[in-house]
Structure formats: C-alpha cells, structure tokens
Design a protein around this motif. Structure first.
Motif, short mmCIF file in Angstrom:
data_model
loop_
_atom_site.label_atom_id
_atom_site.label_comp_id
_atom_site.label_asym_id
_atom_site.label_seq_id
_atom_site.Cartn_x
_atom_site.Cartn_y
_atom_site.Cartn_z
N MET A 48 0.91 -1.30 0.02
CA MET A 48 0.14 -0.12 0.10
C MET A 48 1.03 1.25 -0.10
N TYR A 95 -5.36 7.57 -10.45
CA TYR A 95 -5.87 8.35 -9.42
C TYR A 95 -6.23 9.80 -9.80
N TYR A 362 -3.90 8.25 1.08
CA TYR A 362 -4.25 7.04 0.48
C TYR A 362 -5.62 6.90 0.27
N HIS A 363 -6.47 7.14 1.21
CA HIS A 363 -7.79 7.39 1.06
C HIS A 363 -8.38 7.94 -0.30
N ASN A 366 -7.59 5.98 -3.16
CA ASN A 366 -8.32 4.62 -3.47
C ASN A 366 -9.80 5.29 -4.05
N THR A 367 -10.10 6.42 -3.41
CA THR A 367 -11.55 6.90 -3.96
C THR A 367 -11.50 7.11 -5.60
N LEU A 369 -9.35 5.37 -7.56
CA LEU A 369 -9.20 3.96 -8.18
C LEU A 369 -10.50 3.38 -8.29
N VAL A 393 -12.01 3.31 4.17
CA VAL A 393 -11.31 2.79 3.31
C VAL A 393 -11.68 1.22 3.35
N LEU A 398 -11.51 -2.06 0.16
CA LEU A 398 -10.17 -1.96 -0.57
C LEU A 398 -9.04 -2.44 0.57
N ASP A 399 -9.54 -2.75 1.68
CA ASP A 399 -8.47 -3.42 2.70
C ASP A 399 -8.69 -4.76 3.00
#
Length: 423
Positions: A48, A95, A362-363, A366-367, A369, A393, A398-399
């Motif tokens: 990550m 992203y 990172y949040h 991921n949004t 993504l 997240v 995603l985790d």
C-alpha cells in the motif's frame, strides 16, 4: 550454564557523550537458523505504502515544476525511481482524485498532468504539519547524524530516506539553512556535498528503546539500567509457532541478557566478532528504523549507510536472524525491512501527524481508483481530514483483514529473504 561475558561499565550519566565499554567477550550465543515467515499484514502495508510514496513523489514533482504540470515524456523513466511495478502512465491515470489529465497545448497526443484541488489542499495541510512539527524533524535529523561515525552523511545517501524520515521536500534548501547551529553543508574531498552535525547534543542521545523504557509504567527496571545493574530487553513479537520453540526461547533469553549499548555510544573497544557487537548492530538498526515515520525502509538504503554506522559487511542477515524484532518483506520487487513493534493489527502504534495525513492521502487515492473519472468530484476537501478515514477505506472493500495471524512459513530456510548480501 552459558558463559556470556564479564564487563565493566563506565557509570557516567546516561545523557553524556559516547562512553567506552571495557570487558572480556565470549562467543557464547548459539547459532539458531530460522525459517523465513511471510506476514500478510505487513506485506499489505508495504504494498500500500509503495503506491502512496510514488503518488507523493509525483505530487512533489508537479509542485516543483515551473509550468505547474508534468508531461508523460518527462517522467517516462521514473518507474524504477518510484519503486513501481507498472508503467508510469497507467499508475498516474489510476488516481484522478490527485492528478488531472489534459492534452498538451502544442502536442495533442502528449498527456499532461496537474494537481487537482483536492491534491493541492492535501499538500497545503502537509506543509502546515512540517511547520508545526519542525522541531521534531530537526531532532530526528540530528539523531540520525549523531549515529554516524563522522557525524556526517552525503546528500546522495540521505535523499533516498527523505520520505521515510518525514523531511520536507528539498530539505537542504528549505530546512538546513534555518538551523546553522545544528547542521552545515560541506563538500567532501571527493566533491560530494555532505550534511554535517555542528554540535553534539546530549539531550538527543537517547535511543527509542531507552525512551520507551523510561516512559513505561515499570520505571524501576530503567532506573536499574541507568545504575549499570541490569540491561534493556528488545520488545519481541515472534511469528506464529516460533515463540514456543525451546531453542529459540533459550537463544533469545541469552541475547536479551547481553548489555544494551546505545547506538549513540562508541563501539571502538568491542570485539567485531563478539555477541556483544551483534547486539549493538541490532540496536543500531532498531534505532534507525525507529526514526522513520513508518518504522520501515528499504534494505538498500541501509546498505549505503553501512560504513558510517560501523556495521559489518553482511549485516542484513540480522533481519532474518531476529524475526521477533524485524520483518523482512519481498513485496514490490524489492526488500523492505520494518520493526514489528511499530505495528499492531496492521496499523502504526504511535503514528506521527504526517503519517496520519498520508493515510488520508491514500484514502483519496483509493477513491479515485474506485470511481476513476468521477473520483475527483466525490471527495469534498473539507472531509479529507476527518478522523474516520481509515474506517472508510475498509468499508469500501479496499483493505484486507489485518491481524498478526497472517504468517505463512516457507520451508526454504531464509533463501527467499536472504538475497545477496554483497554491497
């Protein structure tokens, strides 16, 4: 009974400059060869944060650009530099919440990228954290230099650690000139620029292990250590099945009984082939990783510091020899080492404010993504700094389940983790 060693400690106050150890040294600790154990939780974190670091470095590159954007052509050969396993263009297009793509004004087929409003807002928050916690950054950098043999480091060895140590972008220009009583940029005989410590600071010469024991509820053990009557033990969290093995337990008990030597103390009078020197090497690596924000770094970054830290030629074998202290990961086509005590159930135990902001960064990644082109519009800048970002997240799927039961034992003893130790 195993003969460890007889030693005499110089009982000067703890916070003075490095002291010498005078003792007889015996090679008494048994050599126990352990299998390498894969930990899915820590591997997931490293995977990550590889993408997180790459996105952060791209953000900084766009910020430094005089045009306010970068072209794909200008970053085409950055894949290895960023530690990516996929092409740069594919990565940056993942992203859209951070990077807005648009065509070049002169070359329509040349993709360009600028920062989104959300990315600029995050960058502003990062700059604020650097300002508020600047004294902490200065202390961390001082402690790093105080561990070095010459109290100096070439900039080319320090720059790879810039992100891990939480240094501001271009720290040699933005931070160093503000503290002339702490640091000085000097030119080495070979022409390389080095960062040198101006003055030794006793208040910084206290290791993370000493601080954690000093602040623990049972402070009596630490007081006994300061009087030279006992030693300090490293926190250990063995992979599943290791802790119950009698040979491992006996080996670690012998190791913990050896005197603890602070990484800020001199090691000139220690036999390089002794068990005491091995424990000193463990202490140096533990302290160096403790100075990083995410309690981890790449093994190659440590290799470039080997001579300055007075480490043996094949010091990286320490990581697989002490799996209760360190974890060696082979994710992302590289080798990353971390300290186990820094994480609990897949999260940093005591996250630095900058590390917490990176979680939110990172949040946002991921949004983008999840929703690709729509992602930038789905993140409200005001909501980025909410405390429940990590939970969001997980809710997005995603985790993975991050716990300390994700160890997988490999029969090939250490062969995967112990790559070539030649520098």
């Amino acid at each position: 009974m195993n003969r460890l060693l007889f030693f005499t400690l110089n009982l000067q106050p703890l916070y003075q400059s490095p002291k010498l150890f005078l003792h007889h040294q015996w090679r008494g600790i048994a050599k126990v060869r352990l299998k390498w154990v894969k930990n899915r939780s820590l591997d997931h974190i490293i995977d990550m944060e590889t993408d997180l670091k790459a996105a952060s470095l791209l953000k900084d590159a766009i910020k430094r650009s005089s045009t306010g954007f970068i072209t794909v052509k200008s970053i085409a050969d950055w894949q290895k530099l960023l530690g990516l396993t996929i092409p740069i263009l594919r990565f940056i297009r993942r992203y859209p919440t951070l990077f807005h793509e648009f065509p070049h004004s002169r070359y329509a087929n040349l993709p360009c990228f600028r920062l989104t409003e959300t990315a600029m807002f995050l960058d502003h928050q990062e700059s604020s954290i650097h300002q508020v916690h600047e004294s902490d950054t200065v202390e961390r950098l001082c402690r790093m230099l105080m561990m070095m043999k010459t109290r100096a480091l070439p900039l080319h060895s320090l720059r790879p650690l810039e992100w891990d140590l939480g240094l501001p972008c271009g720290f040699e220009r933005s931070l160093i000139p503000k503290y002339p009583d702490h640091f000085r940029l000097v030119k080495a005989p070979n022409g390389d620029w080095c960062l040198r410590l101006v003055q030794w600071r006793d208040e910084f010469a206290v290791s993370a292990l000493q601080r954690s024991n000093e602040n623990s509820e049972s402070g009596d053990a630490y007081r006994q250590f300061k009087r030279g009557r006992t030693t300090l033990a490293f926190p250990m969290s063995f992979p599943r099945g290791y802790g119950a093995q009698k040979k491992v337990k006996a080996w670690m008990e012998e190791f913990q009984k050896l005197p603890y030597i602070s990484p800020y103390e001199s090691c000139r009078q220690i036999d390089p082939n002794s068990d005491l020197m091995e424990k000193r090497v463990v202490g140096v690596l533990h302290e160096l990783l403790s100075l990083t924000l995410h309690k981890k770094t790449k093994r190659n970054y440590l290799r470039s510091l080997r001579e300055e830290l007075n480490l043996p030629h094949k010091f990286t074998r320490i990581f697989t020899r002490y799996p209760g202290i360190f974890y060696l990961s082979l994710k992302c086509k590289t080798t990353t080492v971390s300290i186990r005590e820094g994480y609990q159930r897949g999260k940093l135990v005591n996250p630095h404010p900058l590390a917490s902001l990176r979680e939110k960064f990172y949040h946002v990644m991921n949004t983008g993504l999840l929703y690709r082109g729509k992602g930038a519009a789905l993140i409200a800048k005001e909501g980025i700094l909410l405390d429940n970002t990590t939970e969001e997240v997980v809710e997005d799927g995603l985790d993975v389940e991050l716990d300390e039961t994700g160890d997988e034992c490999f029969e090939d003893e250490n062969s995967q983790a112990e790559e070539s130790d030649s520098d």
